[in-house]
Scaffold this active site. Sequence first.
Site, PDB file in Angstrom:
ATOM      1  N   ASP A 114       6.164  32.837  23.716  1.00 22.79           N
ATOM      2  CA  ASP A 114       7.576  32.608  23.407  1.00 22.79           C
ATOM      3  C   ASP A 114       7.832  31.246  22.799  1.00 22.79           C
ATOM      4  O   ASP A 114       6.957  30.379  22.775  1.00 22.79           O
ATOM      5  CB  ASP A 114       8.424  32.796  24.680  1.00 22.79           C
ATOM      6  CG  ASP A 114       7.832  32.084  25.901  1.00 22.79           C
ATOM      7  OD1 ASP A 114       6.960  31.209  25.722  1.00 22.79           O
ATOM      8  OD2 ASP A 114       8.232  32.401  27.024  1.00 22.79           O
ATOM      9  N   ASN A 128      13.097  33.679  38.899  1.00 28.26           N
ATOM     10  CA  ASN A 128      13.776  34.979  38.919  1.00 28.26           C
ATOM     11  C   ASN A 128      12.839  36.097  38.463  1.00 28.26           C
ATOM     12  O   ASN A 128      13.293  37.171  38.075  1.00 28.26           O
ATOM     13  CB  ASN A 128      15.044  34.943  38.050  1.00 28.26           C
ATOM     14  CG  ASN A 128      14.752  34.677  36.576  1.00 28.26           C
ATOM     15  OD1 ASN A 128      13.597  34.569  36.174  1.00 28.26           O
ATOM     16  ND2 ASN A 128      15.790  34.559  35.773  1.00 28.26           N
ATOM     17  N   GLU A 159      13.914  38.144  30.791  1.00 26.21           N
ATOM     18  CA  GLU A 159      14.776  37.921  31.944  1.00 26.21           C
ATOM     19  C   GLU A 159      15.065  39.241  32.670  1.00 26.21           C
ATOM     20  O   GLU A 159      14.898  40.320  32.095  1.00 26.21           O
ATOM     21  CB  GLU A 159      16.092  37.294  31.477  1.00 26.21           C
ATOM     22  CG  GLU A 159      15.938  35.927  30.804  1.00 26.21           C
ATOM     23  CD  GLU A 159      15.757  34.780  31.793  1.00 26.21           C
ATOM     24  OE1 GLU A 159      15.238  34.996  32.912  1.00 26.21           O
ATOM     25  OE2 GLU A 159      16.148  33.647  31.438  1.00 26.21           O
ATOM     26  N   HIS A 201      10.958  36.278  35.832  1.00 25.51           N
ATOM     27  CA  HIS A 201      10.766  36.563  34.407  1.00 25.51           C
ATOM     28  C   HIS A 201       9.326  36.270  34.000  1.00 25.51           C
ATOM     29  O   HIS A 201       8.657  35.416  34.583  1.00 25.51           O
ATOM     30  CB  HIS A 201      11.792  35.837  33.523  1.00 25.51           C
ATOM     31  CG  HIS A 201      11.626  34.363  33.367  1.00 25.51           C
ATOM     32  ND1 HIS A 201      12.597  33.467  33.729  1.00 25.51           N
ATOM     33  CD2 HIS A 201      10.628  33.620  32.851  1.00 25.51           C
ATOM     34  CE1 HIS A 201      12.200  32.239  33.453  1.00 25.51           C
ATOM     35  NE2 HIS A 201      11.001  32.302  32.919  1.00 25.51           N
TER      36      HIS A 201
HETATM   37  C1  GLP Z   1       9.407  29.368  31.127  1.00 29.44           C
HETATM   38  C2  GLP Z   1       8.357  30.097  30.289  1.00 29.44           C
HETATM   39  C3  GLP Z   1       7.530  31.023  31.138  1.00 29.44           C
HETATM   40  C4  GLP Z   1       7.047  30.311  32.398  1.00 29.44           C
HETATM   41  C5  GLP Z   1       8.234  29.846  33.215  1.00 29.44           C
HETATM   42  C6  GLP Z   1       7.840  29.130  34.499  1.00 29.44           C
HETATM   43  O1  GLP Z   1      10.549  30.101  31.310  1.00 29.44           O
HETATM   44  N1  GLP Z   1       8.939  30.822  29.210  1.00 29.44           N
HETATM   45  O2  GLP Z   1       6.437  31.499  30.375  1.00 29.44           O
HETATM   46  O3  GLP Z   1       6.232  31.148  33.156  1.00 29.44           O
HETATM   47  O4  GLP Z   1       8.969  28.952  32.408  1.00 29.44           O
HETATM   48  O5  GLP Z   1       7.645  27.779  34.257  1.00 29.44           O
HETATM   49  P1  GLP Z   1       6.847  26.814  35.200  1.00 29.44           P
HETATM   50  O6  GLP Z   1       5.413  27.186  35.050  1.00 29.44           O
HETATM   51  O7  GLP Z   1       7.121  25.439  34.655  1.00 29.44           O
HETATM   52  O8  GLP Z   1       7.352  27.028  36.570  1.00 29.44           O
END
Ligand code: GLP
Length: 240
Positions: free
Chosen positions: A70, A135, A142, A137
Amino acid sequence: MNLTDHKHMKIIKVKDKHEGAKKAFDLIKEALQNDAEVFGLATGSTPETLYKELRESDLDFTDKIAVNLDEYIGLSADHPQSYSTFMNDQLFKAKPFKETHIPDGLAEEQVETERYNAILDSNPIDVQILGIGTNAHIGFNEPGTPFDTDTHKVSLTDATIEANKHNFSSANDVPRFAYSMGIKSIMSAKKIILLAYGENKAEAIANTVNGPVTERVPSSILQKHPDVVLIVDEAAASKL
Ligand code: GLP
């Protein structure tokens, strides 16, 4: 460390994100030995320890392809907070790949989603690395995203903006939209490695593994994938 089999999910419990990175590293090394060519990569703080292991290793990716999940809409590839910059700093500068692909945050929606879907079609993912949002995702899919979506434009939830604001000066600076690979694209990967560390991921992990498969919990679809390895520390595993 201990191993549990749950449906198709193999759960590896680790002490912390450093041991988790080593486990994920071993799986990537094994995939390379089995001629994996296309690596689906993730951003966020979770894979950082894995990328450090990879940077410091002697693994060679110069004939491999990386496809990222993404990108924020509105940020140019060289913007300091873009996922493109993140990947360059975390991995690609130290470990060059033959090709790297990340959605273009400045491109127009229809052009970009079609372009990215074509990239995914011609580069089937061998190993997909995933983090998870609080959440549940995955990528930027989402809660409520249909399971059969491919690359699409996402309106980020307030919870995600809140969770990701530490990378920006304030929540107001976090882009409201992103391009993300869809759940269908993620599910097409041959193997999926989901990493989760910390107490704030415990509920999402419990719902991923034991909850009903529902679009309200995007990661719950992973119960239907034949080869998922979940690497979790004790805190993230605390509600399993
Ligand atoms: C973002 C990314 C996800 C990731 C999530 C969790 O939303 N698009 O790919 O898994 O954050 O982030 P973190 O690893 O910093 O908790």
